[in-house]
Scaffold this motif. Structure first.
Motif, PDB file in Angstrom:
ATOM      1  N   HIS A 149       0.816  -1.311  -0.076  1.00  0.00           N
ATOM      2  CA  HIS A 149      -0.143   0.018  -0.076  1.00  0.00           C
ATOM      3  C   HIS A 149       0.853   1.176   0.068  1.00  0.00           C
ATOM      4  O   HIS A 149       0.391   2.356   0.365  1.00  0.00           O
ATOM      5  CB  HIS A 149      -1.023   0.019   1.398  1.00  0.00           C
ATOM      6  N   ASN A 150       2.054   1.210  -0.548  1.00  0.00           N
ATOM      7  CA  ASN A 150       2.876   2.192  -0.447  1.00  0.00           C
ATOM      8  C   ASN A 150       3.112   2.891  -2.020  1.00  0.00           C
ATOM      9  O   ASN A 150       3.488   2.204  -3.032  1.00  0.00           O
ATOM     10  CB  ASN A 150       4.369   1.618  -0.060  1.00  0.00           C
ATOM     11  N   TYR A 151       2.453   3.942  -1.852  1.00  0.00           N
ATOM     12  CA  TYR A 151       2.366   4.486  -3.291  1.00  0.00           C
ATOM     13  C   TYR A 151       3.526   4.846  -3.891  1.00  0.00           C
ATOM     14  O   TYR A 151       3.501   4.712  -5.266  1.00  0.00           O
ATOM     15  CB  TYR A 151       1.536   5.967  -3.193  1.00  0.00           C
ATOM     16  N   ASN A 152       4.561   5.517  -3.242  1.00  0.00           N
ATOM     17  CA  ASN A 152       5.756   5.706  -3.932  1.00  0.00           C
ATOM     18  C   ASN A 152       6.553   4.311  -4.667  1.00  0.00           C
ATOM     19  O   ASN A 152       7.010   4.499  -5.591  1.00  0.00           O
ATOM     20  CB  ASN A 152       7.015   6.144  -2.975  1.00  0.00           C
ATOM     21  N   ARG A 153       6.267   3.263  -3.645  1.00  0.00           N
ATOM     22  CA  ARG A 153       6.917   1.816  -4.377  1.00  0.00           C
ATOM     23  C   ARG A 153       5.938   1.346  -5.487  1.00  0.00           C
ATOM     24  O   ARG A 153       6.615   1.015  -6.444  1.00  0.00           O
ATOM     25  CB  ARG A 153       6.828   0.872  -3.243  1.00  0.00           C
ATOM     26  N   ILE A 154       4.687   1.277  -5.296  1.00  0.00           N
ATOM     27  CA  ILE A 154       3.811   0.432  -6.119  1.00  0.00           C
ATOM     28  C   ILE A 154       3.429   1.218  -7.523  1.00  0.00           C
ATOM     29  O   ILE A 154       3.311   0.674  -8.646  1.00  0.00           O
ATOM     30  CB  ILE A 154       2.537   0.162  -5.767  1.00  0.00           C
ATOM     31  N   TYR A 155       3.481   2.428  -7.534  1.00  0.00           N
ATOM     32  CA  TYR A 155       3.212   3.408  -8.684  1.00  0.00           C
ATOM     33  C   TYR A 155       4.254   3.751  -9.577  1.00  0.00           C
ATOM     34  O   TYR A 155       4.142   4.657 -10.312  1.00  0.00           O
ATOM     35  CB  TYR A 155       2.222   4.575  -8.306  1.00  0.00           C
ATOM     36  N   LYS A 156       5.369   3.278  -9.262  1.00  0.00           N
ATOM     37  CA  LYS A 156       6.629   3.651  -9.889  1.00  0.00           C
ATOM     38  C   LYS A 156       6.549   3.051 -11.418  1.00  0.00           C
ATOM     39  O   LYS A 156       6.830   3.640 -12.181  1.00  0.00           O
ATOM     40  CB  LYS A 156       7.959   2.890  -9.433  1.00  0.00           C
ATOM     41  N   SER A 157       5.985   1.853 -11.666  1.00  0.00           N
ATOM     42  CA  SER A 157       5.857   1.296 -12.951  1.00  0.00           C
ATOM     43  C   SER A 157       4.807   0.207 -12.837  1.00  0.00           C
ATOM     44  O   SER A 157       4.542  -0.412 -11.782  1.00  0.00           O
ATOM     45  CB  SER A 157       7.257   0.575 -13.400  1.00  0.00           C
ATOM     46  N   PRO A 158       4.309  -0.108 -13.937  1.00  0.00           N
ATOM     47  CA  PRO A 158       3.309  -1.268 -14.023  1.00  0.00           C
ATOM     48  C   PRO A 158       4.085  -2.724 -13.387  1.00  0.00           C
ATOM     49  O   PRO A 158       3.325  -3.405 -12.744  1.00  0.00           O
ATOM     50  CB  PRO A 158       3.085  -1.653 -15.425  1.00  0.00           C
ATOM     51  N   GLU A 159       5.418  -2.777 -13.580  1.00  0.00           N
ATOM     52  CA  GLU A 159       6.155  -4.037 -13.424  1.00  0.00           C
ATOM     53  C   GLU A 159       6.360  -3.970 -11.514  1.00  0.00           C
ATOM     54  O   GLU A 159       6.157  -4.797 -11.010  1.00  0.00           O
ATOM     55  CB  GLU A 159       7.815  -3.876 -13.866  1.00  0.00           C
ATOM     56  N   ALA A 160       6.585  -2.705 -11.181  1.00  0.00           N
ATOM     57  CA  ALA A 160       6.667  -2.470  -9.564  1.00  0.00           C
ATOM     58  C   ALA A 160       5.376  -2.844  -8.943  1.00  0.00           C
ATOM     59  O   ALA A 160       5.155  -3.423  -7.729  1.00  0.00           O
ATOM     60  CB  ALA A 160       6.925  -1.011  -9.299  1.00  0.00           C
ATOM     61  N   PHE A 161       4.221  -2.353  -9.809  1.00  0.00           N
ATOM     62  CA  PHE A 161       2.960  -2.566  -9.074  1.00  0.00           C
ATOM     63  C   PHE A 161       2.511  -4.197  -9.053  1.00  0.00           C
ATOM     64  O   PHE A 161       2.142  -4.706  -8.040  1.00  0.00           O
ATOM     65  CB  PHE A 161       1.894  -1.966 -10.038  1.00  0.00           C
ATOM     66  N   MET A 162       2.964  -4.935 -10.229  1.00  0.00           N
ATOM     67  CA  MET A 162       2.635  -6.154 -10.274  1.00  0.00           C
ATOM     68  C   MET A 162       3.411  -7.033  -9.248  1.00  0.00           C
ATOM     69  O   MET A 162       2.833  -7.984  -8.697  1.00  0.00           O
ATOM     70  CB  MET A 162       2.762  -6.756 -11.663  1.00  0.00           C
ATOM     71  N   SER A 163       4.573  -6.608  -8.983  1.00  0.00           N
ATOM     72  CA  SER A 163       5.478  -7.355  -7.928  1.00  0.00           C
ATOM     73  C   SER A 163       4.970  -7.164  -6.675  1.00  0.00           C
ATOM     74  O   SER A 163       4.977  -8.288  -5.943  1.00  0.00           O
ATOM     75  CB  SER A 163       6.876  -6.624  -8.197  1.00  0.00           C
ATOM     76  N   ASP A 164       4.493  -6.266  -6.476  1.00  0.00           N
ATOM     77  CA  ASP A 164       3.734  -6.007  -5.016  1.00  0.00           C
ATOM     78  C   ASP A 164       2.345  -6.826  -4.981  1.00  0.00           C
ATOM     79  O   ASP A 164       2.266  -7.368  -4.002  1.00  0.00           O
ATOM     80  CB  ASP A 164       3.533  -4.383  -4.620  1.00  0.00           C
ATOM     81  N   VAL A 165       1.711  -6.595  -5.915  1.00  0.00           N
ATOM     82  CA  VAL A 165       0.438  -7.628  -6.309  1.00  0.00           C
ATOM     83  C   VAL A 165       0.738  -9.002  -5.887  1.00  0.00           C
ATOM     84  O   VAL A 165       0.008  -9.777  -5.266  1.00  0.00           O
ATOM     85  CB  VAL A 165      -0.252  -7.155  -7.318  1.00  0.00           C
TER      86      VAL A 165
END
Ligand code: ZN
Length: 297
Positions: A149-165
């Motif tokens: 739920h860390n905006y800076n981390r998850i919204y860096k890129s689609p890859e970063a988002f999917m990794s967190d998911v």
């Protein structure tokens, strides 16, 4: 036949006819009374039947009597249209759990026989894992709200988002035995905070990737406003849900599963009762459910 016997039979027949006439008259009065007594109901049924017909046929003079007869003897499906009550669906959603409020929310939902959706985040504590299991065991839907739920981390890129998911997927699979295919973006799909880390247009790319990876995402069309203040006013939560629900047949209601949001818990039973009174039934979200997406991707 002797004259005496003939007279006796004529008398008897006469008696029978009189009795019958009296009976008919009594029946007629009874029917008319019944028709009068039931008239408001009959009229209501007529208007229900005719509702939506642009040029309704004139109602016959004997319509009431027909309806009374019909109500006595008709054994098929009801003539009137199904009530619109059954067509309105509310999807209650609780974001950011598990928390110390989770069990209280589960208790309220159980009390009212309501199924809901929990968009959870990652926690490795034994209590957190127990709560994932309790949500699932109670028959509610679990949705992915990202691990960090860390905006800076998850919204860096689609890859970063999917990794967190995927990290939360893994945890949920180990805990409850399945990976959710429904997801809610922290801040919603139109949040502007994502631009700081991923730049303009990052949400469109992330949303497209989420869909390509087989998830459905859900924003909301009714906000409880329980995130608008650290502890929102209870009546404001109730009023916000009810006013935003008016005129809608499908509502996805945003609420939060948060230890400090005590007024959400206080409002929840009233919200459920008022939505029920307004004709909503409650369902949990599935991938194929009605969705509402700010981005519309
Ligand atoms: Zn959130």
């Amino acid at each position: 036949m002797s004259e005496r016997k003939r007279r006796a039979s004529v008398y008897f027949i006469g008696l029978m006819i009189s009795a019958n006439l009296v009976g008919c008259a009594a029946e007629q009065i009874h029917t008319e009374q019944a028709a009068q007594v039931r008239k408001p109901l009959s009229v209501k049924i007529a208007s229900d039947v005719l509702e939506g017909n642009p040029s309704p046929a004139p109602v016959k003079e004997d319509f009431d009597a027909t309806v009374v007869e019909t109500r006595h003897f008709y054994t098929g499906p009801p003539h009137h249209k199904p009530s619109p009550v059954g067509n309105k669906i509310a999807y209650l959603t609780f974001d950011d759990g598990p928390s110390n409020s989770t069990r209280k929310i589960l208790h309220i939902l159980k009390t009212y026989g309501v199924k809901a959706t929990f968009f959870v985040i990652g926690t490795e504590t034994s209590e957190g894992k127990a709560l994932y299991k309790e949500i699932a065991a109670a028959g509610h839907a679990l949705g992915n709200h990202t691990y960090s739920h860390n905006y800076n981390r998850i919204y860096k890129s689609p890859e970063a988002f999917m990794s967190d998911v995927r990290k939360l997927d893994q945890l949920l699979e180990e805990t409850v035995g399945y990976r959710p295919d429904i997801l809610r973006f922290p801040g919603g799909s139109n949040n502007h905070l994502s631009r700081k880390s991923g730049g303009m247009g990052v949400m469109s790319k992330v949303a497209a990737e989420v869909k390509a990876q087989g998830y459905q995402y859900f924003d909301w069309n009714v906000s409880s406003t329980d995130a608008a203040a650290p502890v929102q006013d209870r009546d404001m939560i109730i009023d916000s849900v009810l006013s935003a629900s008016k005129g809608k047949k499908r509502i996805i209601v945003l609420m939060h599963d948060n230890t400090y949001k005590t007024t959400t818990l206080e409002a929840l039973p009233i919200v459920i009762q008022k939505l029920k009174a307004a004709g909503f039934r409650f369902e949990k979200l599935q991938k194929s459910s009605f969705t509402f997406q700010f981005l519309g991707l």
